[in-house]
Design an enzyme around this catalytic site. Sequence first.
Site, PDB file in Angstrom:
ATOM      1  N   ASP A   1       0.819  -1.217   0.000  1.00 18.24           N
ATOM      2  CA  ASP A   1       0.000   0.000   0.000  1.00 18.24           C
ATOM      3  C   ASP A   1       0.848   1.261   0.000  1.00 18.24           C
ATOM      4  OD1 ASP A   1       0.764  -0.779   2.661  1.00 18.24           O
ATOM      5  OD2 ASP A   1      -0.567   0.774   3.438  1.00 18.24           O
TER       6      ASP A   1
ATOM      7  N   GLU B   1       0.108  -1.408   5.562  1.00 20.57           N
ATOM      8  CA  GLU B   1       1.191  -1.065   6.482  1.00 20.57           C
ATOM      9  C   GLU B   1       1.103   0.394   6.888  1.00 20.57           C
ATOM     10  OE1 GLU B   1       5.236   0.373   7.669  1.00 20.57           O
ATOM     11  OE2 GLU B   1       3.952   1.034   6.010  1.00 20.57           O
TER      12      GLU B   1
END
Length: 381
Positions: free
Chosen positions: A80, A141
């Site tokens: 991400d 994350e």
Amino acid sequence: MKINQKRLVDTFLQLVRIDSESGNEKKIQEFVAAALKKLGGRVVVDNAGKKFNTNARGNVMGFFPGTVKSAPFVLAAHLDTVKPGCSIKPIVKKDCIVSDGSTILGADDKAGVAIILELLRALQETGTAHPPIEVLFTLCEERGMHGSKNLDSKQLRGREGIILDNEGSEELLVQGPAVNDIEVTVTGIAAHAGACPEKGISALEVASYAISHMKLGRIDKETVANFGAVQGGQVPNAVMDKLSLIGEARSLKAEKLAKQTAHMKQAFEAAVKKYTKRIDGRVCKPQVAFQVTPRYGSVQISKSHPVVKALAAAAKKLGLPLYPRSSGGGCDANVLSGKGFTLPNLGVGVYDCHTVREKLVLSEFYAAFALCWAAVTSYKK
């Protein structure tokens, strides 16, 4: 080993053009799963995505047999990006890659993903001896390490390797702090601020007293603490009866974290005593709810650990700088450390992360690949 620099860069450019802001990772999850399968890996996608807000199914794991007998070597990165990370238009310059300035670049952490994919391709093409490799690509994350927190870690046999999610390639993070999230609610007693303020207890004054008697900021070289969000009050003519604060404490040492957290709680307890008083003949005191939630544990990797030593030896042989260091921040390595993994965090050459000025320095990008290659191909356990 000669790096295929063009292919490494092309892979990175392909990755950053796939929108993958935290929570919108389905396309990148599907892309890397397909890429790992094409490279001959056995691919597993867990169901972590059902446990938090994302459109992706889960973390992606790839399993590649080794050519030497050894425990598996783990290579990890996250999929991400932060916002603004949609419709990224990368611009390749002579010495770096940047965005067009309207978005981030996404090198955090797609530079790490690109290095892992290219390393697997290069191993396949060259036939270089290597241990079994287990790849871990995590979700979310940037929004709290939700992917790694909900990882089905039993799928992985390896417990040592490298996570590629740091900035400069000369940095190898081997220490990171444990963090406690702290939420405090102070409840006082409302009263008219003009007519009878003495009949009230101000939640703001209670909190202010506690904060003024509290050690915050840099406590020592291993410990910090902060309150970063405050909310309370509605009108100027009422004694504030409720106030909430959100903060944190961080430390590289568990005992120091516990001590700092206890100190912060004690400051509020002292404030309660300070502002307890009689109102209309009754003893009245403010109420404080002090809630502590561990966010993640610390990373503590010895400089003599085999993976750290392998990276140091590779850097020396390649003539590259590499310095084991501590970080004040957190990443997947913190969460995975608590699950039994030892993953020093290698920099990939990205700077000004989380801003539209983000850039990937190509010389450091290539250096990170070279270091990673050397560590993987020399690993045997």
